[in-house]
Design a protein around this motif. Structure first.
Motif, short mmCIF file in Angstrom:
data_model
loop_
_atom_site.label_atom_id
_atom_site.label_comp_id
_atom_site.label_asym_id
_atom_site.label_seq_id
_atom_site.Cartn_x
_atom_site.Cartn_y
_atom_site.Cartn_z
N MET A 1 -4.66 3.64 -2.32
CA MET A 1 -5.07 2.44 -3.06
C MET A 1 -4.88 1.19 -2.21
N ILE A 2 -3.75 1.08 -1.52
CA ILE A 2 -3.50 -0.10 -0.69
C ILE A 2 -4.57 -0.23 0.40
N LEU A 3 -4.86 0.86 1.09
CA LEU A 3 -5.80 0.79 2.21
C LEU A 3 -7.22 0.50 1.76
N THR A 4 -7.62 1.01 0.59
CA THR A 4 -8.97 0.71 0.12
C THR A 4 -9.05 -0.71 -0.45
N LEU A 5 -7.99 -1.16 -1.11
CA LEU A 5 -7.98 -2.54 -1.61
C LEU A 5 -7.91 -3.56 -0.47
N LYS A 6 -7.27 -3.15 0.63
CA LYS A 6 -7.11 -4.06 1.76
C LYS A 6 -8.45 -4.43 2.42
N LEU A 7 -9.50 -3.71 2.06
CA LEU A 7 -10.82 -4.07 2.58
C LEU A 7 -11.26 -5.44 2.06
N SER A 8 -10.70 -5.87 0.91
CA SER A 8 -11.12 -7.16 0.37
C SER A 8 -9.97 -8.04 -0.11
N LEU A 9 -8.77 -7.50 -0.26
CA LEU A 9 -7.63 -8.29 -0.73
C LEU A 9 -6.56 -8.38 0.34
N SER A 10 -5.80 -9.46 0.29
CA SER A 10 -4.66 -9.61 1.21
C SER A 10 -3.50 -8.76 0.70
N ILE A 11 -2.54 -8.53 1.55
CA ILE A 11 -1.36 -7.75 1.15
C ILE A 11 -0.61 -8.46 0.03
N SER A 12 -0.50 -9.78 0.07
CA SER A 12 0.21 -10.49 -1.00
C SER A 12 -0.53 -10.34 -2.34
N GLU A 13 -1.86 -10.28 -2.30
CA GLU A 13 -2.61 -10.06 -3.52
C GLU A 13 -2.43 -8.64 -4.04
N ILE A 14 -2.40 -7.68 -3.13
CA ILE A 14 -2.18 -6.29 -3.53
C ILE A 14 -0.79 -6.13 -4.14
N GLN A 15 0.20 -6.86 -3.61
CA GLN A 15 1.56 -6.83 -4.17
C GLN A 15 1.55 -7.22 -5.65
N LYS A 16 0.72 -8.20 -6.01
CA LYS A 16 0.64 -8.64 -7.40
C LYS A 16 -0.03 -7.59 -8.29
N LEU A 17 -0.86 -6.78 -7.68
CA LEU A 17 -1.68 -5.83 -8.43
C LEU A 17 -0.99 -4.49 -8.66
N ILE B 1 5.75 -2.89 -1.32
CA ILE B 1 4.46 -2.69 -1.96
C ILE B 1 4.36 -1.25 -2.46
N MET B 2 5.17 -0.41 -1.88
CA MET B 2 5.19 1.01 -2.25
C MET B 2 6.63 1.51 -2.10
N PRO B 3 6.94 2.66 -2.72
CA PRO B 3 8.30 3.17 -2.60
C PRO B 3 8.60 3.67 -1.18
N ALA B 4 9.87 3.67 -0.85
CA ALA B 4 10.30 4.17 0.46
C ALA B 4 10.18 5.69 0.49
N PRO B 5 9.99 6.25 1.68
CA PRO B 5 9.94 7.72 1.79
C PRO B 5 11.32 8.31 1.45
N GLU B 6 11.31 9.57 1.11
CA GLU B 6 12.56 10.26 0.81
C GLU B 6 12.96 11.09 2.03
N LYS B 7 14.04 10.68 2.66
CA LYS B 7 14.51 11.34 3.89
C LYS B 7 13.38 11.46 4.91
N ARG B 8 12.67 10.33 5.10
CA ARG B 8 11.57 10.23 6.08
C ARG B 8 10.36 11.09 5.74
N LYS B 9 10.30 11.58 4.51
CA LYS B 9 9.15 12.38 4.08
C LYS B 9 8.39 11.66 2.97
N TYR B 10 7.08 11.83 3.03
CA TYR B 10 6.17 11.18 2.09
C TYR B 10 5.57 12.23 1.16
#
Length: 199
Positions: free
Chosen positions: A94-110, A75-84
């Motif tokens: 965006m994921i965490l605020t969208l997750k208030l009303s959408l499922s993870i599979s729906e966010i994947q589409k978005l 759903i998002m890129p991997a960290p670079e050498k364990r750093k974000y």
């Protein structure tokens, strides 16, 4: 147990004041120097402090395992050498605020999981503007609700019940429409229109 009018008006005003002043962090203020997981979690908790903890109140709305799952599910890129970096943090906001009303599979589409820095900045800026617009509309709803509590002809219980019903119905219809629009992504137009005719 009855609702107390003064308490409800006070809380609605307090939430209104908070949401009116709140905005997502600006792109340039989000760190871009590489943070470790515990730093990312602490930063997200401060950025998104309006999101409640999970129902058992023992765990935050964001944990290392949830972030690792988002990476694993692409759903998002991997960290670079364990750093974000900034791009990871904006995905997470965006994921965490969208997750208030959408499922993870729906966010994947978005959310495309492979945006470069420039495209992500443009998407995040548009998202932040939309977030701000919607939050100010929400404040107007809270102001109207406070007026209902102040109205002498309404009991506190009646005003609270009407408020909960109205907001629950709004949330339900908004969620349904969001889900219906997401279902149309990559849909075959002829198949969709043909199915409509058969129903």
């Amino acid at each position: 147990m009855a609702y107390d009018k003064e308490l409800m008006v006070h809380k609605l005003q307090r939430w209104d004041d908070y949401v009116s002043a709140y905005h997502l962090p600006e792109w340039d203020t989000i760190p871009d120097f590489g943070l470790y997981m515990d730093q990312v979690i602490a930063l997200l908790q401060s950025y998104l402090d309006f999101i409640p903890t999970l129902s058992d109140a023992k765990e935050s709305f964001v944990t290392a395992s949830t972030i690792n799952n988002y990476v694993r599910l692409k759903i998002m890129p991997a960290p670079e050498k364990r750093k974000y970096y900034r791009i990871h943090l904006t995905y997470l906001i965006m994921i965490l605020t969208l997750k208030l009303s959408l499922s993870i599979s729906e966010i994947q589409k978005l959310l495309p999981p492979d945006l470069d820095e420039d495209r992500m900045e443009a998407m995040y800026l548009a998202y932040s503007e939309k977030f701000r617009t919607i939050s100010l509309q929400f404040c107007q709803q809270m102001e109207r609700a406070a007026e209902e509590f102040r109205a002498p002809q309404h009991s506190a219980d009646m005003a609270a019940g009407r408020m909960v019903i109205e907001w629950a119905l709004h949330a339900g219809f908004n969620k349904l429409l969001a889900e219906k629009v997401l279902l149309l992504k990559d849909a075959d137009t002829e198949t969709v229109l043909s199915a409509e005719k058969n129903n």
